[in-house]
Design a protein around this motif. Structure first.
Motif, short mmCIF file in Angstrom:
data_model
loop_
_atom_site.label_atom_id
_atom_site.label_comp_id
_atom_site.label_asym_id
_atom_site.label_seq_id
_atom_site.Cartn_x
_atom_site.Cartn_y
_atom_site.Cartn_z
N GLU A 58 -16.65 6.60 31.05
CA GLU A 58 -16.47 7.54 32.13
C GLU A 58 -17.94 7.91 32.84
O GLU A 58 -17.83 7.93 34.16
N ASP A 74 -13.86 6.86 26.95
CA ASP A 74 -14.11 8.32 27.46
C ASP A 74 -14.61 9.25 26.33
O ASP A 74 -13.95 9.63 25.30
N ASP A 77 -12.58 13.49 26.51
CA ASP A 77 -11.51 13.62 27.63
C ASP A 77 -10.83 14.86 27.41
O ASP A 77 -10.65 15.53 25.96
N TRP A 210 -10.19 4.76 31.17
CA TRP A 210 -10.85 5.24 30.32
C TRP A 210 -9.91 6.43 29.51
O TRP A 210 -10.08 6.47 28.43
N ASP A 211 -8.89 6.86 30.44
CA ASP A 211 -8.31 7.96 29.99
C ASP A 211 -6.75 7.14 29.23
O ASP A 211 -6.54 8.04 28.21
#
Ligand code: 2AM
Ligand code: CA
Length: 274
Positions: A58, A74, A77, A210-211
Protein backbone atom coordinates in the motif's frame (compact mmCIF):
# COMPACT_ATOMS: atom_id res chain seq x y z
CA UNK A 1 4.55 -15.70 5.92
CA UNK A 2 2.97 -16.13 9.35
CA UNK A 3 6.25 -15.30 11.07
CA UNK A 4 6.61 -12.09 9.04
CA UNK A 5 3.01 -11.08 9.82
CA UNK A 6 3.50 -11.68 13.54
CA UNK A 7 6.68 -9.63 13.54
CA UNK A 8 5.00 -6.75 11.69
CA UNK A 9 2.00 -6.98 14.06
CA UNK A 10 4.28 -6.73 17.09
CA UNK A 11 5.89 -3.65 15.57
CA UNK A 12 2.45 -2.04 15.06
CA UNK A 13 1.61 -2.72 18.72
CA UNK A 14 4.76 -0.87 19.82
CA UNK A 15 3.55 2.23 17.98
CA UNK A 16 -0.02 1.68 19.21
CA UNK A 17 1.05 1.51 22.86
CA UNK A 18 3.01 4.73 22.66
CA UNK A 19 -0.42 6.41 22.82
CA UNK A 20 0.96 9.59 21.34
CA UNK A 21 -1.51 12.42 21.55
CA UNK A 22 -2.90 12.68 18.07
CA UNK A 23 -3.50 16.12 16.76
CA UNK A 24 -5.80 15.94 13.75
CA UNK A 25 -3.10 17.38 11.53
CA UNK A 26 -0.48 15.17 13.06
CA UNK A 27 -2.56 12.06 12.59
CA UNK A 28 -1.11 11.33 9.20
CA UNK A 29 2.43 11.49 10.57
CA UNK A 30 1.87 8.89 13.29
CA UNK A 31 -0.03 6.60 10.98
CA UNK A 32 2.50 7.03 8.26
CA UNK A 33 5.31 6.16 10.64
CA UNK A 34 3.65 2.88 11.70
CA UNK A 35 2.50 2.06 8.18
CA UNK A 36 5.90 2.70 6.71
CA UNK A 37 7.84 0.87 9.42
CA UNK A 38 5.61 -2.18 9.08
CA UNK A 39 5.88 -2.24 5.29
CA UNK A 40 9.66 -1.72 5.39
CA UNK A 41 10.01 -4.66 7.76
CA UNK A 42 7.81 -6.90 5.61
CA UNK A 43 9.67 -5.95 2.41
CA UNK A 44 13.01 -6.60 4.09
CA UNK A 45 11.95 -10.09 5.19
CA UNK A 46 10.51 -10.98 1.79
CA UNK A 47 13.59 -9.71 -0.05
CA UNK A 48 15.88 -11.73 2.23
CA UNK A 49 13.97 -15.01 1.85
CA UNK A 50 12.41 -14.67 -1.62
CA UNK A 51 14.63 -12.30 -3.59
CA UNK A 52 12.91 -12.93 -6.94
CA UNK A 53 9.35 -12.21 -5.70
CA UNK A 54 7.49 -9.05 -6.71
CA UNK A 55 5.86 -7.03 -3.94
CA UNK A 56 2.85 -4.71 -4.22
CA UNK A 57 2.39 -2.79 -0.98
CA UNK A 58 0.00 0.00 0.00
CA UNK A 59 2.72 2.50 0.91
CA UNK A 60 5.55 1.85 -1.54
CA UNK A 61 3.66 0.51 -4.56
CA UNK A 62 4.95 -2.21 -6.86
CA UNK A 63 8.51 -3.50 -6.77
CA UNK A 64 9.00 -5.85 -9.72
CA UNK A 65 11.85 -8.34 -9.67
CA UNK A 66 10.68 -10.46 -12.58
CA UNK A 67 9.78 -13.62 -10.67
CA UNK A 68 6.67 -15.79 -10.96
CA UNK A 69 5.34 -14.77 -7.54
CA UNK A 70 3.78 -11.54 -6.31
CA UNK A 71 3.01 -10.51 -2.72
CA UNK A 72 0.13 -8.17 -1.88
CA UNK A 73 0.92 -6.35 1.36
CA UNK A 74 -1.24 -4.14 3.52
CA UNK A 75 1.13 -3.30 6.38
CA UNK A 76 -1.67 -1.73 8.45
CA UNK A 77 -5.30 -2.28 7.49
CA UNK A 78 -7.57 -0.17 9.66
CA UNK A 79 -5.40 2.93 9.68
CA UNK A 80 -8.14 5.27 10.91
CA UNK A 81 -8.90 2.96 13.85
CA UNK A 82 -5.21 2.73 14.67
CA UNK A 83 -4.81 6.51 14.67
CA UNK A 84 -7.76 6.95 17.05
CA UNK A 85 -6.68 4.22 19.46
CA UNK A 86 -9.57 1.91 18.48
CA UNK A 87 -8.06 -1.57 18.55
CA UNK A 88 -9.29 -2.99 15.25
CA UNK A 89 -6.49 -3.28 12.72
CA UNK A 90 -4.26 -5.93 11.18
CA UNK A 91 -1.47 -6.90 8.83
CA UNK A 92 -2.61 -8.52 5.56
CA UNK A 93 -0.42 -10.47 3.14
CA UNK A 94 -1.21 -12.67 0.17
CA UNK A 95 0.99 -14.56 -2.27
CA UNK A 96 0.01 -14.97 -5.91
CA UNK A 97 1.57 -17.32 -8.44
CA UNK A 98 1.61 -15.62 -11.83
CA UNK A 99 4.01 -17.30 -14.25
CA UNK A 100 5.25 -15.19 -17.17
CA UNK A 101 3.44 -17.33 -19.78
CA UNK A 102 0.12 -16.56 -18.02
CA UNK A 103 0.99 -12.87 -17.74
CA UNK A 104 1.75 -12.64 -21.44
CA UNK A 105 -1.43 -14.53 -22.33
CA UNK A 106 -3.44 -12.11 -20.16
CA UNK A 107 -4.48 -14.83 -17.72
CA UNK A 108 -4.83 -13.78 -14.07
CA UNK A 109 -2.55 -15.09 -11.34
CA UNK A 110 -3.62 -17.66 -8.74
CA UNK A 111 -3.69 -16.80 -5.07
CA UNK A 112 -1.77 -19.56 -3.32
CA UNK A 113 -1.30 -18.44 0.29
CA UNK A 114 -2.58 -15.76 2.63
CA UNK A 115 -2.19 -14.51 6.17
CA UNK A 116 -4.09 -11.85 8.12
CA UNK A 117 -2.77 -11.11 11.61
CA UNK A 118 -4.72 -9.17 14.25
CA UNK A 119 -2.09 -8.25 16.86
CA UNK A 120 -4.67 -6.80 19.29
CA UNK A 121 -6.27 -10.25 19.81
CA UNK A 122 -3.32 -12.35 18.72
CA UNK A 123 -5.46 -13.94 16.01
CA UNK A 124 -3.67 -15.26 12.95
CA UNK A 125 -5.86 -16.25 10.01
CA UNK A 126 -4.13 -18.26 7.30
CA UNK A 127 -4.95 -20.21 4.17
CA UNK A 128 -3.21 -22.18 1.49
CA UNK A 129 -4.87 -22.90 -1.83
CA UNK A 130 -6.59 -26.29 -1.68
CA UNK A 131 -5.62 -26.89 1.94
CA UNK A 132 -8.28 -25.00 3.91
CA UNK A 133 -8.20 -22.03 6.24
CA UNK A 134 -7.10 -21.78 9.86
CA UNK A 135 -7.33 -19.46 12.84
CA UNK A 136 -4.31 -19.89 15.12
CA UNK A 137 -3.76 -23.32 13.60
CA UNK A 138 -7.31 -24.68 13.95
CA UNK A 139 -9.50 -25.18 10.88
CA UNK A 140 -12.21 -22.56 10.32
CA UNK A 141 -15.36 -22.69 8.20
CA UNK A 142 -17.97 -20.20 7.09
CA UNK A 143 -21.30 -20.19 8.96
CA UNK A 144 -24.23 -22.44 8.07
CA UNK A 145 -26.88 -19.70 8.32
CA UNK A 146 -28.95 -19.60 5.15
CA UNK A 147 -31.42 -16.81 5.96
CA UNK A 148 -30.64 -13.17 5.31
CA UNK A 149 -32.80 -12.03 8.22
CA UNK A 150 -30.75 -14.18 10.62
CA UNK A 151 -27.45 -12.95 9.21
CA UNK A 152 -24.94 -10.56 10.73
CA UNK A 153 -23.07 -8.83 7.93
CA UNK A 154 -20.41 -6.15 7.60
CA UNK A 155 -19.41 -3.33 5.30
CA UNK A 156 -16.97 -0.45 5.15
CA UNK A 157 -16.69 3.14 4.02
CA UNK A 158 -13.58 4.82 2.60
CA UNK A 159 -11.73 7.33 4.74
CA UNK A 160 -11.85 10.00 2.03
CA UNK A 161 -14.03 10.88 -0.98
CA UNK A 162 -17.04 9.67 1.02
CA UNK A 163 -19.32 12.03 -0.89
CA UNK A 164 -18.68 9.85 -3.94
CA UNK A 165 -19.61 6.63 -2.19
CA UNK A 166 -23.22 5.33 -2.47
CA UNK A 167 -22.79 2.80 0.30
CA UNK A 168 -24.98 4.54 2.87
CA UNK A 169 -28.05 3.47 0.83
CA UNK A 170 -26.87 -0.13 0.80
CA UNK A 171 -26.13 0.14 4.52
CA UNK A 172 -29.68 1.31 5.15
CA UNK A 173 -31.42 -1.31 3.00
CA UNK A 174 -29.31 -4.25 4.17
CA UNK A 175 -29.76 -3.15 7.80
CA UNK A 176 -33.52 -3.55 7.34
CA UNK A 177 -33.15 -7.03 5.80
CA UNK A 178 -30.58 -8.62 8.16
CA UNK A 179 -29.83 -9.04 11.84
CA UNK A 180 -27.47 -6.09 11.56
CA UNK A 181 -24.61 -4.50 9.68
CA UNK A 182 -21.25 -3.92 11.38
CA UNK A 183 -18.77 -1.34 10.16
CA UNK A 184 -15.52 -1.90 12.01
CA UNK A 185 -13.00 -0.26 9.64
CA UNK A 186 -10.68 -3.06 8.54
CA UNK A 187 -11.76 -4.83 5.36
CA UNK A 188 -9.16 -7.59 5.75
CA UNK A 189 -10.48 -8.44 9.24
CA UNK A 190 -14.09 -8.25 8.06
CA UNK A 191 -13.30 -10.81 5.36
CA UNK A 192 -11.67 -13.07 7.95
CA UNK A 193 -14.76 -12.78 10.15
CA UNK A 194 -16.80 -14.18 7.25
CA UNK A 195 -14.28 -17.03 6.91
CA UNK A 196 -14.52 -17.79 10.64
CA UNK A 197 -18.34 -17.81 10.64
CA UNK A 198 -18.68 -14.65 12.74
CA UNK A 199 -20.31 -12.74 9.88
CA UNK A 200 -22.45 -14.29 7.16
CA UNK A 201 -21.44 -11.66 4.62
CA UNK A 202 -19.45 -8.55 3.78
CA UNK A 203 -19.42 -6.01 0.96
CA UNK A 204 -17.53 -2.86 0.14
CA UNK A 205 -16.97 -0.51 -2.80
CA UNK A 206 -13.55 0.47 -4.16
CA UNK A 207 -11.25 -1.69 -2.11
CA UNK A 208 -7.68 -2.06 -3.31
CA UNK A 209 -5.93 -5.36 -4.11
CA UNK A 210 -3.90 -5.26 -0.87
CA UNK A 211 -7.12 -4.95 1.18
CA UNK A 212 -8.76 -8.02 -0.33
CA UNK A 213 -6.11 -10.41 -1.67
CA UNK A 214 -5.55 -12.29 1.59
CA UNK A 215 -9.10 -12.27 2.95
CA UNK A 216 -10.59 -13.54 -0.31
CA UNK A 217 -8.41 -16.67 -0.35
CA UNK A 218 -9.09 -17.25 3.37
CA UNK A 219 -12.87 -17.07 2.74
CA UNK A 220 -12.72 -19.35 -0.30
CA UNK A 221 -10.64 -21.89 1.60
CA UNK A 222 -13.14 -21.69 4.49
CA UNK A 223 -15.94 -22.64 2.08
CA UNK A 224 -17.32 -19.19 1.26
CA UNK A 225 -17.85 -17.25 -1.94
CA UNK A 226 -16.62 -13.88 -3.27
CA UNK A 227 -17.97 -12.13 -6.38
CA UNK A 228 -18.62 -8.71 -7.82
CA UNK A 229 -21.98 -7.05 -7.06
CA UNK A 230 -23.60 -8.64 -10.12
CA UNK A 231 -22.39 -12.13 -9.22
CA UNK A 232 -19.59 -12.21 -11.80
CA UNK A 233 -16.11 -13.46 -10.91
CA UNK A 234 -14.18 -11.41 -8.38
CA UNK A 235 -10.76 -10.14 -9.44
CA UNK A 236 -8.31 -8.14 -7.38
CA UNK A 237 -8.92 -5.01 -9.42
CA UNK A 238 -12.72 -5.45 -9.48
CA UNK A 239 -13.35 -2.55 -7.05
CA UNK A 240 -16.51 -4.45 -5.99
CA UNK A 241 -16.31 -7.00 -3.21
CA UNK A 242 -19.28 -9.14 -2.16
CA UNK A 243 -18.32 -11.99 0.15
CA UNK A 244 -20.48 -14.49 1.98
CA UNK A 245 -20.80 -17.94 3.45
CA UNK A 246 -22.19 -18.96 0.04
CA UNK A 247 -25.63 -19.76 1.48
CA UNK A 248 -26.89 -16.16 1.57
CA UNK A 249 -24.99 -15.08 -1.54
CA UNK A 250 -27.91 -15.20 -3.98
CA UNK A 251 -30.14 -13.35 -1.52
CA UNK A 252 -27.50 -10.62 -1.14
CA UNK A 253 -27.07 -10.42 -4.92
CA UNK A 254 -30.84 -9.99 -5.23
CA UNK A 255 -30.80 -7.12 -2.72
CA UNK A 256 -27.98 -5.44 -4.64
CA UNK A 257 -29.87 -5.79 -7.90
CA UNK A 258 -32.93 -4.18 -6.33
CA UNK A 259 -30.98 -1.32 -4.75
CA UNK A 260 -29.05 -0.57 -7.96
CA UNK A 261 -32.39 -0.51 -9.81
CA UNK A 262 -33.88 1.79 -7.17
CA UNK A 263 -36.63 -0.70 -6.34
CA UNK A 264 -38.07 -1.24 -2.85
CA UNK A 265 -36.01 1.53 -1.25
CA UNK A 266 -37.43 2.23 2.19
CA UNK A 267 -37.59 5.94 2.99
CA UNK A 268 -35.30 7.11 5.77
CA UNK A 269 -37.52 7.91 8.80
CA UNK A 270 -37.94 11.53 9.82
CA UNK A 271 -35.74 11.91 12.94
CA UNK A 272 -38.17 14.44 14.44
CA UNK A 273 -40.95 11.84 14.46
CA UNK A 274 -39.12 8.75 15.73
P1 2AM B 1 -6.79 1.19 5.31
O1 2AM B 1 -7.14 1.20 6.74
O2 2AM B 1 -5.53 0.38 5.02
O3 2AM B 1 -6.78 2.55 4.69
C1 2AM B 1 -12.49 0.55 5.48
O4 2AM B 1 -13.62 -0.22 5.58
C2 2AM B 1 -11.50 -0.19 4.59
O5 2AM B 1 -11.28 0.56 3.41
C3 2AM B 1 -10.15 -0.37 5.24
O6 2AM B 1 -9.71 -1.65 4.92
C4 2AM B 1 -9.29 0.72 4.64
O7 2AM B 1 -7.94 0.36 4.53
C5 2AM B 1 -9.91 0.88 3.28
N1 2AM B 1 -9.87 2.26 2.79
C6 2AM B 1 -9.73 3.38 3.52
N2 2AM B 1 -9.80 4.47 2.74
C7 2AM B 1 -9.99 4.03 1.49
C8 2AM B 1 -10.13 4.70 0.23
N3 2AM B 1 -10.12 6.02 0.13
N4 2AM B 1 -10.32 3.93 -0.86
C9 2AM B 1 -10.36 2.59 -0.74
N5 2AM B 1 -10.23 1.91 0.41
C10 2AM B 1 -10.04 2.62 1.52
CA1 CA C 1 -6.04 -1.31 3.73
Amino acid sequence: MSAIAREAGALLMQYFHQKLKIEYKGEADLVTAADRASEALIRERIAAQFPTHDVLGEEQGLNERGGDYRWYVDPLDGTTNFAHGYPVFCVSMALEHWPSQDRHAGRPGKRVAAVVYDPTRDELFAAEQGRGAQLNGSAIHVSKTGELRQSLVATGFPSHKRHKNPNIYFYHQITLRTHGVRRAGSAALDLCCVAAGRFEGFWEFNLNPWDTAAGVLIIEEAGGRVTRFDGSAFELNSRETLASNGLIHDALLHEFQEIFAGRGLEPIPDPRRS
